[in-house]
Scaffold this motif. Structure first.
Motif, PDB file in Angstrom:
ATOM      1  N   GLY A 127      54.992  27.924 -76.184  1.00 48.89           N
ATOM      2  CA  GLY A 127      56.238  28.232 -75.468  1.00 48.89           C
ATOM      3  C   GLY A 127      56.032  28.720 -74.051  1.00 48.89           C
ATOM      4  N   LEU A 128      54.907  28.321 -73.426  1.00 47.11           N
ATOM      5  CA  LEU A 128      54.610  28.831 -72.082  1.00 47.11           C
ATOM      6  C   LEU A 128      55.567  28.305 -71.013  1.00 47.11           C
ATOM      7  N   ASN A 129      56.286  27.223 -71.320  1.00 47.55           N
ATOM      8  CA  ASN A 129      57.253  26.718 -70.334  1.00 47.55           C
ATOM      9  C   ASN A 129      58.579  27.469 -70.367  1.00 47.55           C
ATOM     10  N   LEU A 133      59.344  20.103 -80.014  1.00 43.83           N
ATOM     11  CA  LEU A 133      58.559  19.301 -80.958  1.00 43.83           C
ATOM     12  C   LEU A 133      57.130  19.824 -80.958  1.00 43.83           C
ATOM     13  N   GLU A 134      56.663  20.278 -82.096  1.00 46.43           N
ATOM     14  CA  GLU A 134      55.313  20.849 -82.158  1.00 46.43           C
ATOM     15  C   GLU A 134      54.790  20.722 -83.595  1.00 46.43           C
ATOM     16  N   PRO A 135      53.746  19.895 -83.782  1.00 43.89           N
ATOM     17  CA  PRO A 135      53.250  19.684 -85.142  1.00 43.89           C
ATOM     18  C   PRO A 135      52.404  20.831 -85.700  1.00 43.89           C
ATOM     19  N   SER A 136      51.892  21.707 -84.831  1.00 41.95           N
ATOM     20  CA  SER A 136      50.975  22.756 -85.323  1.00 41.95           C
ATOM     21  C   SER A 136      51.742  24.030 -85.671  1.00 41.95           C
ATOM     22  N   ILE A 187      43.145  29.966 -78.318  1.00 42.38           N
ATOM     23  CA  ILE A 187      42.362  29.401 -77.204  1.00 42.38           C
ATOM     24  C   ILE A 187      43.280  28.585 -76.290  1.00 42.38           C
ATOM     25  N   ILE A 188      44.140  27.748 -76.901  1.00 43.63           N
ATOM     26  CA  ILE A 188      45.060  26.917 -76.091  1.00 43.63           C
ATOM     27  C   ILE A 188      46.015  27.817 -75.305  1.00 43.63           C
ATOM     28  N   HIS A 189      46.516  28.844 -75.974  1.00 43.09           N
ATOM     29  CA  HIS A 189      47.459  29.738 -75.289  1.00 43.09           C
ATOM     30  C   HIS A 189      46.792  30.385 -74.067  1.00 43.09           C
ATOM     31  N   LEU A 232      64.131  17.790 -74.651  1.00 46.42           N
ATOM     32  CA  LEU A 232      63.104  17.642 -75.692  1.00 46.42           C
ATOM     33  C   LEU A 232      61.771  18.003 -75.063  1.00 46.42           C
ATOM     34  N   GLU A 233      61.134  19.048 -75.570  1.00 47.20           N
ATOM     35  CA  GLU A 233      59.787  19.383 -75.085  1.00 47.20           C
ATOM     36  C   GLU A 233      58.790  18.878 -76.125  1.00 47.20           C
ATOM     37  N   VAL A 234      57.938  17.953 -75.713  1.00 53.19           N
ATOM     38  CA  VAL A 234      56.999  17.322 -76.650  1.00 53.19           C
ATOM     39  C   VAL A 234      55.676  18.087 -76.609  1.00 53.19           C
ATOM     40  N   GLY A 235      55.270  18.628 -77.760  1.00 51.78           N
ATOM     41  CA  GLY A 235      54.075  19.460 -77.815  1.00 51.78           C
ATOM     42  C   GLY A 235      54.351  20.803 -77.165  1.00 51.78           C
ATOM     43  N   CYS A 263      47.447  14.247 -72.999  1.00 51.92           N
ATOM     44  CA  CYS A 263      45.987  14.194 -73.159  1.00 51.92           C
ATOM     45  C   CYS A 263      45.585  14.246 -74.636  1.00 51.92           C
ATOM     46  N   THR A 264      46.473  14.781 -75.477  1.00 49.65           N
ATOM     47  CA  THR A 264      46.117  15.099 -76.863  1.00 49.65           C
ATOM     48  C   THR A 264      46.717  14.132 -77.877  1.00 49.65           C
ATOM     49  N   ILE A 265      47.891  13.592 -77.599  1.00 54.43           N
ATOM     50  CA  ILE A 265      48.596  12.776 -78.607  1.00 54.43           C
ATOM     51  C   ILE A 265      47.753  11.545 -78.948  1.00 54.43           C
TER      52      ILE A 265
HETATM   53  C1  LIG Z   1      47.135  21.777 -74.648  1.00 57.62           C
HETATM   54  S1  LIG Z   1      48.512  22.068 -75.687  1.00 57.62           S
HETATM   55  C2  LIG Z   1      49.848  22.165 -74.520  1.00 57.62           C
HETATM   56  C3  LIG Z   1      50.997  22.948 -75.037  1.00 57.62           C
HETATM   57  C4  LIG Z   1      52.202  23.056 -74.093  1.00 57.62           C
HETATM   58  N1  LIG Z   1      52.801  21.774 -73.824  1.00 57.62           N
HETATM   59  C5  LIG Z   1      51.853  23.751 -72.813  1.00 57.62           C
HETATM   60  O1  LIG Z   1      52.081  23.189 -71.732  1.00 57.62           O
HETATM   61  O2  LIG Z   1      51.357  24.888 -72.873  1.00 57.62           O
HETATM   62  C6  LIG Z   1      48.800  20.500 -76.492  1.00 57.62           C
HETATM   63  C7  LIG Z   1      49.859  20.592 -77.580  1.00 57.62           C
HETATM   64  O3  LIG Z   1      50.098  19.293 -78.145  1.00 57.62           O
HETATM   65  C8  LIG Z   1      50.299  19.456 -79.536  1.00 57.62           C
HETATM   66  N2  LIG Z   1      50.054  18.189 -80.197  1.00 57.62           N
HETATM   67  C9  LIG Z   1      48.923  17.757 -80.815  1.00 57.62           C
HETATM   68  N3  LIG Z   1      49.111  16.527 -81.341  1.00 57.62           N
HETATM   69  C10 LIG Z   1      50.380  16.176 -81.034  1.00 57.62           C
HETATM   70  C11 LIG Z   1      51.168  15.027 -81.309  1.00 57.62           C
HETATM   71  N4  LIG Z   1      50.675  13.993 -81.978  1.00 57.62           N
HETATM   72  N5  LIG Z   1      52.436  15.026 -80.859  1.00 57.62           N
HETATM   73  C12 LIG Z   1      52.944  16.064 -80.160  1.00 57.62           C
HETATM   74  N6  LIG Z   1      52.240  17.174 -79.881  1.00 57.62           N
HETATM   75  C13 LIG Z   1      50.980  17.229 -80.307  1.00 57.62           C
HETATM   76  C14 LIG Z   1      49.315  20.542 -79.922  1.00 57.62           C
HETATM   77  O4  LIG Z   1      49.628  21.127 -81.173  1.00 57.62           O
HETATM   78  C15 LIG Z   1      49.451  21.497 -78.746  1.00 57.62           C
HETATM   79  O5  LIG Z   1      50.449  22.445 -78.959  1.00 57.62           O
END
Ligand SMILES: C[S@@+](CC[C@H](N)C(=O)[O-])C[C@H]1O[C@@H](n2cnc3c(N)ncnc32)[C@H](O)[C@@H]1O
Length: 204
Positions: free
Chosen positions: A45-47, A62-65, A12-14, A38-41, A110-112
């Protein structure tokens, strides 16, 4: 992590994060990254297609999932970039102080959950003169839209893997100790206004 988050959410996120308007936004910010990034989250890999390979040494993703990392495999294979996975949360970045030239943050703040701790970690690992490059959706400027964002957020958040509609992104970045050098914002076209107000720019 429940079954929905493990198996459905990565797809869904992808899909939602690969809409043409969001891809357009990526094109505005990702090519600014340079050196050790460093790409956080990193998500799926869409970037990756938007990095300038001539400017980037490698990318710490960096990606916890685990599901998102799996979903990123084809993009990494096509990119020609070296991606070093960090199976971590943004709140606990296991990199040395001042070891990163650019941090890329797209649709993740928005998610962290503990955004303050994550931004403090980002500040710690960023080299002097380095840049935090961001593109995020967040709190809209119009009271009527904000009202809907606050109303919908409790329903949206569990479905969106913890995504909040109503975070005031520039305020968070400043409270995290960064100085914003360039900030742009707009409602994205063809996107519901409650989810479509974007902030993008560069902080140091
Ligand atoms: C809406 S997605 C965006 C993914 C990507 N950055 C993009 O632009 O397509 C949010 C991402 O943040 C990751 N995420 C969730 N909790 C996080 C945390 N505590 N630290 C870093 N990333 C986290 C999720 O697993 C998910 O991959």
């Amino acid at each position: 992590m429940n079954l929905y988050e493990r198996y459905c959410l990565p797809h869904i996120i992808h899909l939602t994060c690969s809409s043409p308007v969001i891809q357009y936004q990526r094109r505005l910010v990702v090519p600014l990254a340079r050196g050790r990034v460093l790409e956080v989250g990193m998500g799926s890999g869409l970037n990756l297609p938007f990095y300038d390979p001539a400017r980037v040494e490698f990318v710490w993703g960096l990606e916890p999932s685990e599901g998102m990392r799996r979903k990123a495999a084809p993009a990494i294979a096509c990119s020609g970039l070296e991606v070093r996975w960090l199976d971590l949360h943004g709140e606990e970045i296991a990199l040395d102080d001042q070891s990163v030239d650019s941090i890329l943050l797209t649709y993740t703040l928005c998610t962290i959950p503990d955004w303050r701790a994550a931004l403090e970690q980002m500040r710690r690992v960023l080299k002097p003169g380095g840049q935090l490059i961001f593109c995020e959706h967040g709190l809209a400027p119009d009271a009527a839209v904000q009202k809907w964002q606050h109303l919908i957020n409790p329903l949206w958040k569990p479905l969106g893997g913890g995504c909040n509609l109503n975070r005031p992104i520039p305020e968070l970045i400043r409270e995290g100790g960064f100085k914003i050098a360039d900030l742009q914002s707009a409602y994205l076209p063809k996107t519901p206004r409650f989810a479509g107000f974007n902030y993008w720019g560069v902080a140091a």
